[in-house]
Write a protein that holds these residues in place. Structure first.
Motif, PDB file in Angstrom:
ATOM      1  N   ASP A  90      83.834   9.812  63.474  1.00 33.10           N
ATOM      2  CA  ASP A  90      84.291  10.632  62.450  1.00 33.10           C
ATOM      3  C   ASP A  90      85.730  10.389  62.486  1.00 33.10           C
ATOM      4  OD1 ASP A  90      82.825  13.192  60.702  1.00 33.10           O
ATOM      5  OD2 ASP A  90      85.035  13.046  60.391  1.00 33.10           O
ATOM      6  N   GLN A  91      86.212  10.421  61.106  1.00 29.23           N
ATOM      7  CA  GLN A  91      87.684  10.248  61.122  1.00 29.23           C
ATOM      8  C   GLN A  91      88.322  11.665  61.432  1.00 29.23           C
ATOM      9  OE1 GLN A  91      88.068   8.144  57.267  1.00 29.23           O
ATOM     10  NE2 GLN A  91      88.082  10.034  56.178  1.00 29.23           N
ATOM     11  N   ASP A  92      87.624  12.770  61.124  1.00 30.16           N
ATOM     12  CA  ASP A  92      88.227  14.171  61.137  1.00 30.16           C
ATOM     13  C   ASP A  92      88.435  14.462  62.815  1.00 30.16           C
ATOM     14  OD1 ASP A  92      89.023  16.447  60.130  1.00 30.16           O
ATOM     15  OD2 ASP A  92      87.286  17.230  61.089  1.00 30.16           O
TER      16      ASP A  92
ATOM     17  N   SER B  65      86.485  17.730  63.914  1.00 32.03           N
ATOM     18  CA  SER B  65      85.211  17.310  63.889  1.00 32.03           C
ATOM     19  C   SER B  65      84.696  16.979  65.218  1.00 32.03           C
ATOM     20  CB  SER B  65      84.625  16.564  62.781  1.00 32.03           C
ATOM     21  OG  SER B  65      84.830  17.135  61.422  1.00 32.03           O
TER      22      SER B  65
ATOM     23  N   ARG C 271      87.518   8.000  64.345  1.00 28.85           N
ATOM     24  CA  ARG C 271      87.539   6.367  63.970  1.00 28.85           C
ATOM     25  C   ARG C 271      86.936   6.447  62.322  1.00 28.85           C
ATOM     26  NH1 ARG C 271      88.220   1.591  66.309  1.00 28.85           N
ATOM     27  NH2 ARG C 271      88.376   2.712  68.290  1.00 28.85           N
ATOM     28  N   ASP C 272      87.382   5.520  61.822  1.00 30.46           N
ATOM     29  CA  ASP C 272      87.003   5.364  60.280  1.00 30.46           C
ATOM     30  C   ASP C 272      85.589   4.517  60.527  1.00 30.46           C
ATOM     31  OD1 ASP C 272      86.167   4.016  57.934  1.00 30.46           O
ATOM     32  OD2 ASP C 272      88.333   4.086  57.256  1.00 30.46           O
ATOM     33  N   ALA C 273      84.446   5.045  59.835  1.00 30.17           N
ATOM     34  CA  ALA C 273      83.190   4.360  60.026  1.00 30.17           C
ATOM     35  C   ALA C 273      83.169   2.773  59.619  1.00 30.17           C
ATOM     36  CB  ALA C 273      81.895   5.083  59.178  1.00 30.17           C
TER      37      ALA C 273
ATOM     38  N   PHE D 189      74.912  10.793  58.761  1.00 31.22           N
ATOM     39  CA  PHE D 189      74.387  12.037  58.118  1.00 31.22           C
ATOM     40  C   PHE D 189      75.302  12.429  57.277  1.00 31.22           C
ATOM     41  CE2 PHE D 189      71.596  11.508  62.278  1.00 31.22           C
ATOM     42  CZ  PHE D 189      70.516  11.116  61.295  1.00 31.22           C
ATOM     43  N   GLU D 190      74.986  12.706  55.809  1.00 26.21           N
ATOM     44  CA  GLU D 190      75.820  13.402  54.991  1.00 26.21           C
ATOM     45  C   GLU D 190      77.196  13.167  55.148  1.00 26.21           C
ATOM     46  OE1 GLU D 190      76.424  17.421  55.250  1.00 26.21           O
ATOM     47  OE2 GLU D 190      76.623  17.724  52.944  1.00 26.21           O
ATOM     48  N   THR D 191      77.275  11.760  54.923  1.00 24.31           N
ATOM     49  CA  THR D 191      78.735  11.247  55.039  1.00 24.31           C
ATOM     50  C   THR D 191      78.936   9.955  53.955  1.00 24.31           C
ATOM     51  OG1 THR D 191      80.514  10.502  56.281  1.00 24.31           O
ATOM     52  CG2 THR D 191      78.466   9.828  57.112  1.00 24.31           C
TER      53      THR D 191
ATOM     54  N   ASP E   5      80.939  10.895  50.959  1.00 27.31           N
ATOM     55  CA  ASP E   5      82.063  11.114  51.097  1.00 27.31           C
ATOM     56  C   ASP E   5      83.120  10.155  51.458  1.00 27.31           C
ATOM     57  OD1 ASP E   5      81.898  14.020  51.140  1.00 27.31           O
ATOM     58  OD2 ASP E   5      80.579  13.884  53.062  1.00 27.31           O
ATOM     59  N   MET E   6      82.638   9.094  51.296  1.00 29.15           N
ATOM     60  CA  MET E   6      83.638   7.968  51.831  1.00 29.15           C
ATOM     61  C   MET E   6      84.163   7.285  50.672  1.00 29.15           C
ATOM     62  SD  MET E   6      81.434   6.375  55.062  1.00 29.15           S
ATOM     63  CE  MET E   6      81.036   7.206  56.517  1.00 29.15           C
TER      64      MET E   6
HETATM   65  C1  LIG Z   1      80.037  16.699  55.170  1.00 26.80           C
HETATM   66  S1  LIG Z   1      80.580  16.061  56.732  1.00 26.80           S
HETATM   67  C2  LIG Z   1      79.153  15.750  57.817  1.00 26.80           C
HETATM   68  C3  LIG Z   1      79.482  15.839  59.131  1.00 26.80           C
HETATM   69  C4  LIG Z   1      78.443  15.304  60.002  1.00 26.80           C
HETATM   70  N1  LIG Z   1      77.905  13.968  59.873  1.00 26.80           N
HETATM   71  C5  LIG Z   1      77.232  16.364  59.914  1.00 26.80           C
HETATM   72  O1  LIG Z   1      76.066  15.721  59.519  1.00 26.80           O
HETATM   73  O2  LIG Z   1      77.304  17.599  60.186  1.00 26.80           O
HETATM   74  C6  LIG Z   1      81.168  14.461  56.193  1.00 26.80           C
HETATM   75  C7  LIG Z   1      81.854  13.889  57.267  1.00 26.80           C
HETATM   76  O3  LIG Z   1      82.224  12.600  56.694  1.00 26.80           O
HETATM   77  C8  LIG Z   1      83.636  12.334  57.347  1.00 26.80           C
HETATM   78  N2  LIG Z   1      84.047  11.092  56.971  1.00 26.80           N
HETATM   79  C9  LIG Z   1      84.387  10.715  55.686  1.00 26.80           C
HETATM   80  N3  LIG Z   1      84.733   9.563  55.342  1.00 26.80           N
HETATM   81  C10 LIG Z   1      84.770   8.974  56.526  1.00 26.80           C
HETATM   82  C11 LIG Z   1      84.886   7.545  57.204  1.00 26.80           C
HETATM   83  N4  LIG Z   1      85.359   6.574  56.339  1.00 26.80           N
HETATM   84  N5  LIG Z   1      84.903   7.326  58.547  1.00 26.80           N
HETATM   85  C12 LIG Z   1      84.576   8.390  59.247  1.00 26.80           C
HETATM   86  N6  LIG Z   1      84.241   9.517  58.869  1.00 26.80           N
HETATM   87  C13 LIG Z   1      84.261   9.751  57.601  1.00 26.80           C
HETATM   88  C14 LIG Z   1      84.313  13.521  57.111  1.00 26.80           C
HETATM   89  O4  LIG Z   1      85.494  13.624  58.269  1.00 26.80           O
HETATM   90  C15 LIG Z   1      83.539  14.545  57.464  1.00 26.80           C
HETATM   91  O5  LIG Z   1      83.547  15.109  58.768  1.00 26.80           O
END
Ligand SMILES: C[S@@+](CC[C@H](N)C(=O)[O-])C[C@H]1O[C@@H](n2cnc3c(N)ncnc32)[C@H](O)[C@@H]1O
Length: 164
Positions: A5-7, A10, A32-34, A57-59, A62-63
């Motif tokens: 995860d890039q956060d 988290s 890390r950036d996915a 999952f759920e991401t 968001d990207m």
């Molecule tokens: C709604 S949260 C879901 C977190 C986790 N996957 C879960 O299911 O509980 C979305 C996550 O996507 C991450 N995220 C967004 N863009 C990303 C990227 N390019 N690379 C890695 N993580 C990313 C954010 O940092 C955030 O923690």
């Protein structure tokens, strides 16, 4: 198992959870950036072709660059490996008025997912309401041949298998 995860917050929480569950010796988590970039901009260590199961999952919604992330996930698969995406079960197409779930997802999108996905530029500007057709378009652009909606019934989630 490896989680990305890039956060930073988290990832810290994931490490704490793994330690509490007694599995910290078997899982690693990285900021890390996915799409394969570390915060310093470096490419990931040689992870390509190593994983039987690659999940997001759920991401994806968001990207800023979901296609780049899906392309990286495709490359992570070992031979016979599977890519699984879980994301919000939004309606197949726009309807007005939407049902309660659709309105909830639009609220989450407007207040969080869409703006957070637009911090990085350029951005696909997807947001929480990522329709199945949108994920399919991203997956095909990333090099997959097809997307299957998996027969997993859930009120809130839809699961996709990305193939080819
Ligand atoms: C709604 S949260 C879901 C977190 C986790 N996957 C879960 O299911 O509980 C979305 C996550 O996507 C991450 N995220 C967004 N863009 C990303 C990227 N390019 N690379 C890695 N993580 C990313 C954010 O940092 C955030 O923690």
């Amino acid at each position: 198992m490896r989680g990305l995860d890039q956060d930073e917050g988290s990832i810290a929480e994931a490490r704490r959870n793994a330690a509490q569950a007694g599995v910290a010796d078997r899982v690693t988590f990285e900021v890390r950036d996915a799409a394969g970039h570390s915060p310093s901009g470096a490419r990931g260590p040689g992870l390509a072709g190593r994983y039987d199961l690659v999940c997001a999952f759920e991401t994806i919604h968001d990207m800023a660059d979901p296609v780049a992330a899906l392309r990286a996930m495709r490359a992570l698969r070992a031979e016979g490996g599977v890519v699984l995406v879980g994301d919000e079960k939004v309606a197949e197409s726009f309807t007005a008025p939407g049902d309660e779930l659709e309105r909830l997802n639009y609220g989450c999108s407007a207040l969080h997912c869409l703006p957070s996905g637009m911090v990085q530029r350029p951005s696909a500007e997807t947001g929480t309401v990522m329709r199945p057709a949108t994920l399919r378009r991203y997956a095909l652009q990333a090099g997959f041949a097809d997307v299957e909606v998996l027969p997993i019934e859930h009120d809130f989630w839809r699961f996709y298998g990305l193939v080819g």
